[in-house]
Structure formats: C-alpha cells, structure tokens
Design an enzyme around this catalytic site. Sequence first.
Site, short mmCIF file in Angstrom:
data_model
loop_
_atom_site.label_atom_id
_atom_site.label_comp_id
_atom_site.label_asym_id
_atom_site.label_seq_id
_atom_site.Cartn_x
_atom_site.Cartn_y
_atom_site.Cartn_z
N CYS A 113 0.81 -1.22 0.00
CA CYS A 113 0.00 0.00 0.00
C CYS A 113 0.85 1.27 0.00
CB CYS A 113 -0.96 0.01 1.19
SG CYS A 113 -2.11 -1.37 1.14
N HIS A 250 -3.18 7.50 1.76
CA HIS A 250 -3.55 6.17 1.28
C HIS A 250 -4.94 5.86 1.83
CE1 HIS A 250 -3.90 2.02 0.46
NE2 HIS A 250 -3.70 1.63 1.71
N ASN A 280 -9.96 0.00 -0.74
CA ASN A 280 -8.50 0.09 -0.64
C ASN A 280 -7.88 -0.47 -1.92
OD1 ASN A 280 -5.79 -0.18 -0.08
ND2 ASN A 280 -6.07 -1.13 1.93
#
Length: 323
Positions: A113, A250, A280
């Site tokens: 990520c 993020h 996500n």
Amino acid sequence: MIRSVVRGVGSALPKRVLTNHEMESMVDTTGEWIVQRTGIRQRYIAGEGETTASLGEAAARAALANAGMQPGDIDLIVLATSTPDNTFPASAVNIQNRLGIHRGAAFDIQAVCSGFVFAMATADAYIRGGMARRALVIGAETFSRILDWNDRTTCVLFGDGAGAVVLEAGEGQGTVGDRGILTAHLRSDGAHKDKLYVDGGPSTTGKAGVVHMEGREVFKHAVGMITDVIYDAFKATGTEAGDIDWLVPHQANIRIIEGSARKLGIPMDKVVVTVDRHGNTSAASIPLALAEAVGDGRVKRGDLVLLEAMGGGFTWGSVLLRW
Ligand code: ACO
C-alpha cells in the site's frame, strides 16, 4: 537545484462496481458493518481483459494528456504494484511497450500500500540525480485477484484501479516555495511481515496466493507510523500542519484517515477521501485520489500537498510536494 515537478495526473477504474449490498450475498457481512468499520460503500473490480498493466496504461495515457505530453517524452517509468500481470517481466515494461516507448528504463516497485510513495521518492531521486528528465510514476493494482472471496475479514476491503503522475525536472531555489517534490521519507520494518501478507509466491508455493491480515494489529500501528513520517516531512522542510493545503492519504480505512488527520491537527475538509467509492486499491489509491482532487479543482497550482501511506511489510512513508 533540480526539483521533480508534477506536470500531469490521471487515473483509470475498471468498469464493474461491486456494492456492499452485493457483498452481503457473497459472504456473511452487512453493508452497515462495512461502512461503520471502514467507510467503504463500493469498490471497482477488474473484469476479463482488465489487468494491472491495462489499467496502468490507461492511467498513464490520462496523465500524459493532462501534462500535454507524448509517450515519447518519457524516459523513466516506475510502477508501484503488488499484483503484476506476470512474475516477470515487470509490468512497468509491459506498460512501456503498450505506450510504444522504446527508450529509457521501466521497472516495478513493490511496497504494497506504500508503493506509490516509494515510487515517487525513487523517481524523484532519479530525476534529481540527473538519470531521468521525465518520469511516469504509476500505481496500479488488481487486488481482487489475490483475495480469498470467502474470507469476509479481507475481501470486503479491497478494490482495483490505477493512477499516474508525470514528473519533470524543473529548476528550484531550494526553498519550500519551490514547485515539485520538497521532501520524501520512507520506512520499513520486516518484524511486522506476518501481520499482512500473501500466502504464496514463485519461490515458495509457485502460486500467487491470497491476502491474510491481522486487521487489529495493522490498525494499532497505522496512525503512529503515518504521523511519524509526516512529522519527519515537517521537520525537514520547516513546515507545519497549518501550512498543508491538501492531505492525500492512502485510502485503507476512513478511521485510520480520520485518526491521522486528528492527531496532526489537519481538518477533514483538507483531506481527500475516496475510500467510500474505491475501497483500498493499495498502491493505486493515492494517485486515484490525487486525480480526482485535481480534476474537480480542489488541488490547484501552488498548493502544498502531503501524501502518506502505510501498508504490508510494514512499509510506510510520506512525500511533501508543491503542486
Ligand atoms: N462483516 C461482518 N463482520 C466481520 C467482518 C465483515 N466483513 N469482518 C470481520 N468481522 C467480525 C469479526 O469476525 C469479529 O467477530 P467476533 O468478534 O465474533 O470475532 C468482529 O467483526 C470484529 O472484528 P475485528 O477484526 O476486531 O474488527 P475491527 O473493528 O478491528 O475492524 C478492520 C476490522 C476493518 C479490518 C479493522 O481492523 C481495520 O480497519 N484494520 C486496518 C486494516 C486495514 O485497513 N487494512 C488494509 C490494508 S493495510 C493498509 O492499507 C494500511
């Protein structure tokens, strides 16, 4: 001094939307649980023919158009992904070929990520070191392909997509008034490698594997790690929370985003949020959010923009730049 200036940004999403309501018929969950714990209402899922490289190519083309540049102007492609089309060659090379670029270098970066932040810092170092002049920095993922669709603790969280920016070498004075990347801070600590991982790979099982996560453990570390590297960025540049025009985090979970913003003292109306619609998307989430906020006129030339991410490894990092 040389600064890496953002000239354009673009993004691409798969055609298919998967709503929380649909998830209710796939695993033992409710839309209410997902929204309350994560802020996610829907995510995009890649269909047949949509891959990390095809989404990355589409995002790259959009960023080039936004920059008013041609593929041939690019001499570096850095792709952040944990879901490459093939184990090798790098999907960056695949994208390079799709764009018809046959010069310069292209390679993948894998920091899960945090990948886009790591890719921005890497491209910035190449540009400032004189090894490249115009770079495509791409975050592209098809996480849907490494999910266990029977595991409700992970499959509700992730989505697919891609975003890209074009960075170009520009002249700066060495002050925070400069346009471009002002500072970048990267961290990792493999002691946490088993808290968020994929149970496969070429050298172990020979298969891609699926995502496993100790959600509470990730949550416990997230806010502290994110704010630590943001304080590093403030210290390196003499800036503070009040100077930030836009925080583009993020997009893992609205509670992590809100917790980090609260700890830093950045009001939520200065935070770009897409997690509700994208879920996500790992390394793609920051450039997807950036493209949205630039496209709708929120992020404007001269704005001080802070990017941050934390993810598997653990890895975490921040990039402070002037748009
Ligand atoms: N639907 C319904 N119930 C669920 C679901 C679901 N989809 N998933 C888990 N549950 C249940 C659990 O089984 C548990 O039940 P139990 O108490 O009977 O055992 C209960 O909900 C609570 O589970 P927790 O894991 O404690 O729930 P929590 O409040 O921690 O929320 C979550 C889980 C959303 C994963 C949270 O821990 C989190 O956000 N962690 C951060 C992880 C993250 O965002 N990861 C993304 C990748 S990493 C990154 O990008 C930073």
